[in-house]
Design an enzyme around this catalytic site. Structure first.
Site, PDB file in Angstrom:
ATOM      1  N   SER A   9      81.382  39.354   4.663  1.00 39.73           N
ATOM      2  CA  SER A   9      80.046  38.872   5.005  1.00 39.73           C
ATOM      3  C   SER A   9      79.921  37.394   4.688  1.00 39.73           C
ATOM      4  O   SER A   9      79.877  36.991   3.520  1.00 39.73           O
ATOM      5  CB  SER A   9      78.996  39.658   4.221  1.00 39.73           C
ATOM      6  OG  SER A   9      77.703  39.148   4.471  1.00 39.73           O
ATOM      7  N   ASP A  36      75.794  37.367   9.783  1.00 41.84           N
ATOM      8  CA  ASP A  36      74.450  37.947   9.854  1.00 41.84           C
ATOM      9  C   ASP A  36      73.472  36.931  10.433  1.00 41.84           C
ATOM     10  O   ASP A  36      73.230  35.877   9.831  1.00 41.84           O
ATOM     11  CB  ASP A  36      73.973  38.369   8.464  1.00 41.84           C
ATOM     12  CG  ASP A  36      74.692  39.616   7.975  1.00 41.84           C
ATOM     13  OD1 ASP A  36      74.623  40.634   8.679  1.00 41.84           O
ATOM     14  OD2 ASP A  36      75.315  39.560   6.903  1.00 41.84           O
ATOM     15  N   ASP A 177      77.894  48.540   6.585  1.00 44.23           N
ATOM     16  CA  ASP A 177      77.399  47.257   6.075  1.00 44.23           C
ATOM     17  C   ASP A 177      76.297  47.519   5.057  1.00 44.23           C
ATOM     18  O   ASP A 177      75.285  48.134   5.374  1.00 44.23           O
ATOM     19  CB  ASP A 177      76.865  46.427   7.247  1.00 44.23           C
ATOM     20  CG  ASP A 177      76.344  45.063   6.824  1.00 44.23           C
ATOM     21  OD1 ASP A 177      76.542  44.669   5.663  1.00 44.23           O
ATOM     22  OD2 ASP A 177      75.732  44.391   7.687  1.00 44.23           O
TER      23      ASP A 177
END
Length: 221
Positions: A9, A36, A177
């Site tokens: 991430s 993201d 996630d």
């Protein structure tokens, strides 16, 4: 079971060391970079955006895993210059035309995933299997890093894998996630997950990213 793949991430990365981190990822064979995209409307946070995606593509050959947590993604997909081989996930809760979004991604040659938030039932996928390459299961409420995993997430992944098997579907990936710690990664693998988004509780835990990746690889064999 498919090979386990890692997708760190990037919202958890130290951006002052971005080039160094990307070189480490390339050395360790990381498969994807999870980006993201949050707009402050679909989720109560604003994070990475179009320019950051462009920067990553200049700095590394690792494909992007673009997670769109935005309203009306059908109007914004073209902004991201999606490349063949990348992953692009669209929340079924945010899109007016989810099928149109998924078709657009696939037509480019990228992999189209739809996201399922913790409170969204898997039944929303019943009419979408023909449009997707996989499903991203959110194991925390979308919007912020550092949350604790929602306990029924393991059963949700297991249930999705069983639903796919019942339909004779073997070519769909399951990505997970949200608080994918070393312990939770092992449980998610047992439940049937294929792609693991690692953040502050695994890949970016402590100082040695290479050691963390090696530990995850060993767990996810």
């Amino acid at each position: 079971m498919n090979k386990a793949l890692l997708s760190p991430s990037m919202m958890c990365a130290d951006l002052t060391r971005l080039e160094h981190i990307l070189l480490q990822f390339e050395k360790e064979g990381v498969e994807y970079l999870h980006v993201d995209i949050m707009d402050g409307e679909f989720v109560p946070n604003i994070t990475l955006g179009v320019d950051f995606c462009r920067l990553l593509r200049r700095l590394t050959v690792i494909p992007l895993d673009i997670h769109l947590m935005i309203v009306n993604p059908e109007n914004k997909l073209k902004w991201f210059d999606i490349r063949p081989g990348e992953l692009v996930s669209v929340h079924c809760e945010s899109a007016v035309d989810i099928r149109g979004c998924l078709k657009y991604v696939r037509d480019i040659g990228a992999n189209a995933l739809t996201d399922v938030s913790p409170d969204t039932p898997l039944s929303v996928l019943d009419d979408l299997y023909g449009y997707i390459d996989g499903v991203l299961i959110m194991s925390v409420n979308p919007g912020f890093a550092g949350q604790r995993i929602i306990p029924n997430s393991f059963d949700k992944v297991r249930d999705l894998r069983a639903r796919l098997a019942k339909r004779g579907i073997t070519d769909k990936i399951i990505e997970v996630d949200g608080n994918i710690s070393f312990e939770n990664a092992a449980k998610m693998r047992d439940a049937g997950a294929d792609i693991f988004v690692g953040g502050t509780s695994s890949v970016f835990c402590g100082d040695c990213i290479a050691d963390n990746i090696a530990r995850l690889r060993k767990i996810l064999k």
